[in-house]
Design an enzyme around this catalytic site. Sequence first.
Site, mmCIF file in Angstrom:
data_model
loop_
_atom_site.group_PDB
_atom_site.id
_atom_site.type_symbol
_atom_site.label_atom_id
_atom_site.label_comp_id
_atom_site.label_asym_id
_atom_site.label_seq_id
_atom_site.Cartn_x
_atom_site.Cartn_y
_atom_site.Cartn_z
ATOM 1 C CD GLU A 275 -2.798 -1.209 2.472
ATOM 2 O OE1 GLU A 275 -2.542 -0.454 3.430
ATOM 3 O OE2 GLU A 275 -3.775 -1.968 2.462
ATOM 4 C CD GLU B 191 -3.660 -5.699 4.083
ATOM 5 O OE1 GLU B 191 -4.455 -4.838 4.506
ATOM 6 O OE2 GLU B 191 -2.429 -5.558 4.094
HETATM 7 O O1 IFM Z 1 -4.031 -2.929 9.358
HETATM 8 C C1 IFM Z 1 -3.985 -2.425 8.068
HETATM 9 C C2 IFM Z 1 -2.836 -3.028 7.287
HETATM 10 O O2 IFM Z 1 -1.614 -2.822 7.908
HETATM 11 C C3 IFM Z 1 -2.765 -2.417 5.907
HETATM 12 N N1 IFM Z 1 -4.035 -2.477 5.243
HETATM 13 C C4 IFM Z 1 -5.194 -2.036 5.955
HETATM 14 C C5 IFM Z 1 -5.264 -2.712 7.322
HETATM 15 C C6 IFM Z 1 -6.513 -2.225 8.085
HETATM 16 O O3 IFM Z 1 -6.459 -0.854 8.253
#
Ligand code: IFM
Length: 443
Positions: free
Chosen positions: A169, A352
């Site tokens: 990200e 994710e």
């Molecule tokens: O916890 C975070 C993760 O580190 C990166 N993506 C989003 C998740 C939730 O906010």
Amino acid sequence: MKISLPNNSKMNSKNFTFGVATASFQIEGGVDERLPCIWDTFCDKDGKIVDRSNGDVACDHINKWQQDVELIDSLGVDAYRLSISWPRVIKLDGTLNQSGVDFYINLLDKLKNKNIKTFVTLYHWDLPQHLEDKGGWLNRATAYAFESYVNLITKALGNRVDSYATLNEPFCSAFLGYEAGIHAPGIKGKEFGKKAAHHLLLAHGLGMRVLAKNSPNSQNGIVLNFTPAYPKTDSSADIIAAQKADDYFNQWYIKPIMDGAYPELLNELPQENHPDIHEGDFDIIATQLNFLGINYYTRAVYETDNSELFKEVPPKDVAITDIGWEIYPKGFSHLLVSLNETYTLPPIYITENGAAMADKIKDHEVNDIDRIAYYQSHLNAVNDAIEQGVNIKGYFAWSLMDNFEWAEGYTKRFGIVYVDYQTQIRTIKASGYAYKNFINRRT
Ligand code: IFM
């Protein structure tokens, strides 16, 4: 409450990879055995983390990793996505810290012994503080420091890794860290965000080239997060505002990698906000990926604004999670289909997806049916995208266990496993069992 997909879903096959994900700073602790990173410094500042907590202990994974691998294995997942802490494996002089490296070697070996595939992210936001002291991601030299770190660590890990992602990200690192100032290192100003983003993307491209040399047998790529932008009304002004927000927050990170260029919105940004682009940078940034990791949680709604390019409209009268994000699974399938129409994508992994919910533990049980419903609707959305032709190979739940949720500290729980931070006891939530049962029913 069960998770299930239609009988004919490709996701019911054992060829589809299901996993769980975490990140180093969020779970490891063991702060004394590594260099300080930007999140240690940020946590020490007043008012930055809602519960004034830090990553000093977190889930104490540095000591509990063997038990945690057993936990992962007990869920029956095919893969585990973790990140390497750069400040744990590289010393101040730029050479390897062997004890930090050994931690990951042992962890990866144990996962391999259990037949669990290893998806390793090389940078999930824990930049060594000494590099931030020299400008961090605003300094082009940080991209070359990343290249050197990737070279050393990938040689040291040998063939233990099935998939490498360079960055997690970069939007969050660049925008939240160097423009909004709500993540480490807490720098605020429109003139900084795109400069940091460019150096992160350059680091990604440099990293990809090292990976192709040092780890040609792993699947190598990057993990990008997307928050699809929707207009508040169907007025053309709101539609344009949403398109600009989409370019600014989403396309900004994928277009240079796929097309070797920034969105045209660049021409609308004041010169002082432009990145510092050198000749040849886009050739490096657009190095071919073996896979693209996509993270999705929610959407955002925008309207036109008199002085800014767009204005975000906070969610109102809609279902939200405990962190205040709208529950909008349709946005997930739309996103996947639209990226597939816009770019020539490599295979996709959903790296994710998950939800923070206000979990309550009672009699050693967490009955998080709201989280199960979130997973069900979002897995349906992934399945819809596959049916519409998107080449999706896997899905990772965020997160394996509750952990340090950045500026929210330990107040928001994303795990499918509950963590009692006093005792460090892990308890599989109802969502963890539902995920496990769903995965294990595949044929
Ligand atoms: O916890 C975070 C993760 O580190 C990166 N993506 C989003 C998740 C939730 O906010």
